[in-house]
Design a protein around this motif. Structure first.
Motif, PDB file in Angstrom:
ATOM      1  N   HIS A   1      61.954 -70.042  17.424  1.00 52.24           N
ATOM      2  CA  HIS A   1      63.146 -69.558  18.123  1.00 52.24           C
ATOM      3  C   HIS A   1      63.399 -68.113  17.689  1.00 52.24           C
ATOM      4  CE1 HIS A   1      63.794 -73.621  19.389  1.00 52.24           C
ATOM      5  NE2 HIS A   1      63.931 -74.057  18.138  1.00 52.24           N
ATOM      6  N   PRO A   2      62.949 -67.137  18.448  1.00 48.02           N
ATOM      7  CA  PRO A   2      63.095 -65.738  18.028  1.00 48.02           C
ATOM      8  C   PRO A   2      64.558 -65.384  17.769  1.00 48.02           C
ATOM      9  CG  PRO A   2      61.670 -65.907  19.956  1.00 48.02           C
ATOM     10  CD  PRO A   2      62.279 -67.260  19.761  1.00 48.02           C
ATOM     11  N   PRO A   3      64.876 -64.828  16.609  1.00 46.35           N
ATOM     12  CA  PRO A   3      66.257 -64.428  16.324  1.00 46.35           C
ATOM     13  C   PRO A   3      66.725 -63.355  17.302  1.00 46.35           C
ATOM     14  CG  PRO A   3      64.937 -64.476  14.315  1.00 46.35           C
ATOM     15  CD  PRO A   3      63.981 -64.606  15.457  1.00 46.35           C
ATOM     16  N   SER A   4      68.015 -63.284  17.521  1.00 46.07           N
ATOM     17  CA  SER A   4      68.580 -62.305  18.438  1.00 46.07           C
ATOM     18  C   SER A   4      68.500 -60.900  17.846  1.00 46.07           C
ATOM     19  CB  SER A   4      70.042 -62.646  18.732  1.00 46.07           C
ATOM     20  OG  SER A   4      70.822 -62.467  17.554  1.00 46.07           O
ATOM     21  N   ASP A   5      68.641 -59.908  18.710  1.00 40.56           N
ATOM     22  CA  ASP A   5      68.694 -58.523  18.228  1.00 40.56           C
ATOM     23  C   ASP A   5      69.860 -58.333  17.264  1.00 40.56           C
ATOM     24  OD1 ASP A   5      66.507 -57.902  19.771  1.00 40.56           O
ATOM     25  OD2 ASP A   5      67.659 -56.994  21.404  1.00 40.56           O
ATOM     26  N   ALA A   6      70.980 -59.005  17.555  1.00 44.04           N
ATOM     27  CA  ALA A   6      72.147 -58.890  16.675  1.00 44.04           C
ATOM     28  C   ALA A   6      71.843 -59.420  15.279  1.00 44.04           C
ATOM     29  CB  ALA A   6      73.330 -59.638  17.278  1.00 44.04           C
ATOM     30  N   ALA A   7      71.030 -60.476  15.196  1.00 50.34           N
ATOM     31  CA  ALA A   7      70.657 -61.027  13.885  1.00 50.34           C
ATOM     32  C   ALA A   7      69.817 -60.021  13.102  1.00 50.34           C
ATOM     33  CB  ALA A   7      69.897 -62.340  14.067  1.00 50.34           C
ATOM     34  N   TRP A   8      68.854 -59.386  13.767  1.00 48.63           N
ATOM     35  CA  TRP A   8      68.029 -58.384  13.094  1.00 48.63           C
ATOM     36  C   TRP A   8      68.866 -57.172  12.683  1.00 48.63           C
ATOM     37  CZ3 TRP A   8      63.616 -59.525  11.042  1.00 48.63           C
ATOM     38  CH2 TRP A   8      62.791 -60.494  11.606  1.00 48.63           C
ATOM     39  N   GLN A   9      69.808 -56.770  13.510  1.00 49.45           N
ATOM     40  CA  GLN A   9      70.665 -55.644  13.163  1.00 49.45           C
ATOM     41  C   GLN A   9      71.525 -55.966  11.940  1.00 49.45           C
ATOM     42  OE1 GLN A   9      72.799 -54.834  16.769  1.00 49.45           O
ATOM     43  NE2 GLN A   9      70.974 -54.154  17.877  1.00 49.45           N
ATOM     44  N   LEU A  10      72.006 -57.201  11.880  1.00 53.93           N
ATOM     45  CA  LEU A  10      72.799 -57.624  10.730  1.00 53.93           C
ATOM     46  C   LEU A  10      71.961 -57.584   9.461  1.00 53.93           C
ATOM     47  CD1 LEU A  10      75.504 -58.838   9.719  1.00 53.93           C
ATOM     48  CD2 LEU A  10      74.547 -61.098  10.232  1.00 53.93           C
ATOM     49  N   LEU A  11      70.742 -58.104   9.535  1.00 57.39           N
ATOM     50  CA  LEU A  11      69.872 -58.078   8.366  1.00 57.39           C
ATOM     51  C   LEU A  11      69.543 -56.649   7.957  1.00 57.39           C
ATOM     52  CD1 LEU A  11      68.243 -59.707   6.321  1.00 57.39           C
ATOM     53  CD2 LEU A  11      66.297 -59.634   7.906  1.00 57.39           C
ATOM     54  N   ARG A  12      69.338 -55.770   8.933  1.00 57.01           N
ATOM     55  CA  ARG A  12      69.031 -54.373   8.619  1.00 57.01           C
ATOM     56  C   ARG A  12      70.197 -53.715   7.850  1.00 57.01           C
ATOM     57  NH1 ARG A  12      67.529 -53.216  13.144  1.00 57.01           N
ATOM     58  NH2 ARG A  12      65.278 -53.315  12.806  1.00 57.01           N
ATOM     59  N   ARG A  13      71.433 -54.031   8.246  1.00 58.78           N
ATOM     60  CA  ARG A  13      72.588 -53.451   7.552  1.00 58.78           C
ATOM     61  C   ARG A  13      72.622 -53.902   6.090  1.00 58.78           C
ATOM     62  NH1 ARG A  13      75.618 -54.731  12.300  1.00 58.78           N
ATOM     63  NH2 ARG A  13      76.848 -56.308  11.213  1.00 58.78           N
ATOM     64  N   PHE A  14      72.275 -55.155   5.850  1.00 58.05           N
ATOM     65  CA  PHE A  14      72.194 -55.622   4.466  1.00 58.05           C
ATOM     66  C   PHE A  14      71.058 -54.901   3.733  1.00 58.05           C
ATOM     67  CE2 PHE A  14      74.285 -59.656   6.005  1.00 58.05           C
ATOM     68  CZ  PHE A  14      75.401 -59.552   5.195  1.00 58.05           C
ATOM     69  N   ALA A  15      69.892 -54.864   4.349  1.00 55.41           N
ATOM     70  CA  ALA A  15      68.703 -54.336   3.680  1.00 55.41           C
ATOM     71  C   ALA A  15      68.853 -52.868   3.297  1.00 55.41           C
ATOM     72  CB  ALA A  15      67.481 -54.517   4.570  1.00 55.41           C
ATOM     73  N   LEU A  16      69.536 -52.097   4.129  1.00 55.53           N
ATOM     74  CA  LEU A  16      69.714 -50.672   3.849  1.00 55.53           C
ATOM     75  C   LEU A  16      70.514 -50.423   2.574  1.00 55.53           C
ATOM     76  CD1 LEU A  16      70.369 -49.327   7.468  1.00 55.53           C
ATOM     77  CD2 LEU A  16      68.422 -48.760   5.999  1.00 55.53           C
ATOM     78  N   ASN A  17      71.244 -51.427   2.119  1.00 61.35           N
ATOM     79  CA  ASN A  17      72.068 -51.275   0.922  1.00 61.35           C
ATOM     80  C   ASN A  17      71.533 -52.063  -0.272  1.00 61.35           C
ATOM     81  OD1 ASN A  17      74.682 -49.709   1.739  1.00 61.35           O
ATOM     82  ND2 ASN A  17      74.287 -51.114   3.443  1.00 61.35           N
ATOM     83  N   ILE A  18      70.251 -52.443  -0.208  1.00 62.16           N
ATOM     84  CA  ILE A  18      69.609 -53.140  -1.324  1.00 62.16           C
ATOM     85  C   ILE A  18      68.343 -52.378  -1.686  1.00 62.16           C
ATOM     86  CG2 ILE A  18      68.584 -55.303  -2.120  1.00 62.16           C
ATOM     87  CD1 ILE A  18      70.204 -56.740   0.055  1.00 62.16           C
TER      88      ILE A  18
END
Length: 298
Positions: free
Chosen positions: A213-230
């Protein structure tokens, strides 16, 4: 006796929570059984809603009688299957109480979170938007319900607690079944919880991808926001959930011992000093306590 709409909605909430746990445990037999129960309860909910509308009766009957005297309209074109599926999704999701929507988001995140983040997570992973402004009175409603009924519900949406005064942490919601230590906010806890949120988001994306079940674009954007601060989680354009999880665990280990010790100490004080209601929703802030006692806040 026919179950009320409220009873059926409560059963829907419990079944969805059980289905989520069964899927996380990869228990396909239990998941299949729960889905069958869920379909039956959803059908019962639809019948109860129809019965309630029929009981209200007269205006709808008058409109039907007037409509019978009009010439028959041409048949509406059959909508394509994709349209019907979206409508069905909206119909089912419309039955999900706001507290269950919040519970699903917080369970995924695994730590206290703000209404804005809760809303973003629900929209990213559960399709339907959750309007953050609808959360304004939820915690107060939950506190009133718990004060009146005790542990009648399987869970409550409650407050995170400040470690020093054990008052409600401003703007942070939690789940009552979490250990008290998990709901304490100490000096290092917001960073630790941020890392927990990142791990929960990455793990959900990983589960969806593995299940086809491919995650939504919004899910990837949310993960990217977390990743940019780790540190070390996202140095290139290739966003990898495994890398985010690993980087978050690496940083969390730096804070964990001190943060855990402060949370445990605060939780022990809370168990000694606070009532059951206060352990979930926090002690009254000092200025409120003084005001209620007739004192001064100066």
């Amino acid at each position: 006796m026919t179950a009320s709409l409220e009873d059926l909605e409560e059963r829907l909430s419990r079944l969805r929570a059980r289905l989520r746990e069964a899927r996380r445990a990869r228990d396909s037999v239990a998941a299949s059984r729960i889905r069958g129960e869920l379909r039956q309860v959803e059908a019962a909910w639809e019948r109860a809603l129809d019965a309630e509308e029929a009981a209200e009766g007269a205006p709808g009957e008058e409109r039907a009688a007037r409509g019978a005297a009009l010439p028959a309209a041409a048949p509406a074109p059959v909508a394509p299957p994709a349209w019907r599926t979206q409508q069905e999704k909206r119909s089912v999701q419309g039955a999900v109480p706001i507290r269950e929507q919040v519970h699903q988001s917080l369970t995924l995140l695994g730590a206290p979170a703000s209404p804005k983040l809760i809303s973003s997570v629900y929209e990213a992973f559960f399709t339907e938007p959750l309007v953050a402004t609808r959360l304004a009175s939820l915690r107060r409603d939950e506190e009133r319900s718990f004060s009146a009924q005790g542990y009648a519900r399987p869970y409550y949406i409650c407050a995170a607690l400040n470690h020093d005064r054990l008052t409600p942490a401003r703007g942070l919601l939690a789940v009552s079944v979490w250990p008290l230590e998990q709901r304490i906010i100490a000096p290092l806890s917001q960073r630790a919880d941020f890392l927990t949120h990142a791990v929960g988001t990455a793990e959900q994306i990983r589960r969806l991808s593995a299940a086809g079940h491919p995650p939504s674009d919004a899910a990837w954007q949310l993960l990217r926001r977390f990743a940019l601060n780790i540190p070390g989680a996202y140095d290139t354009d290739d966003l990898d959930p495994e890398r985010v999880i690993s980087a978050a665990h690496t940083e969390a280990a730096v804070h964990q011992e001190s943060d855990d010790a402060q949370r445990r100490a605060a939780a022990d004080r809370a168990r000694d000093r606070l009532t059951d209601v206060q352990q979930l929703f926090g002690a009254a802030p000092l200025h409120n306590a003084l005001r209620d006692a007739g004192g001064t806040t100066r």
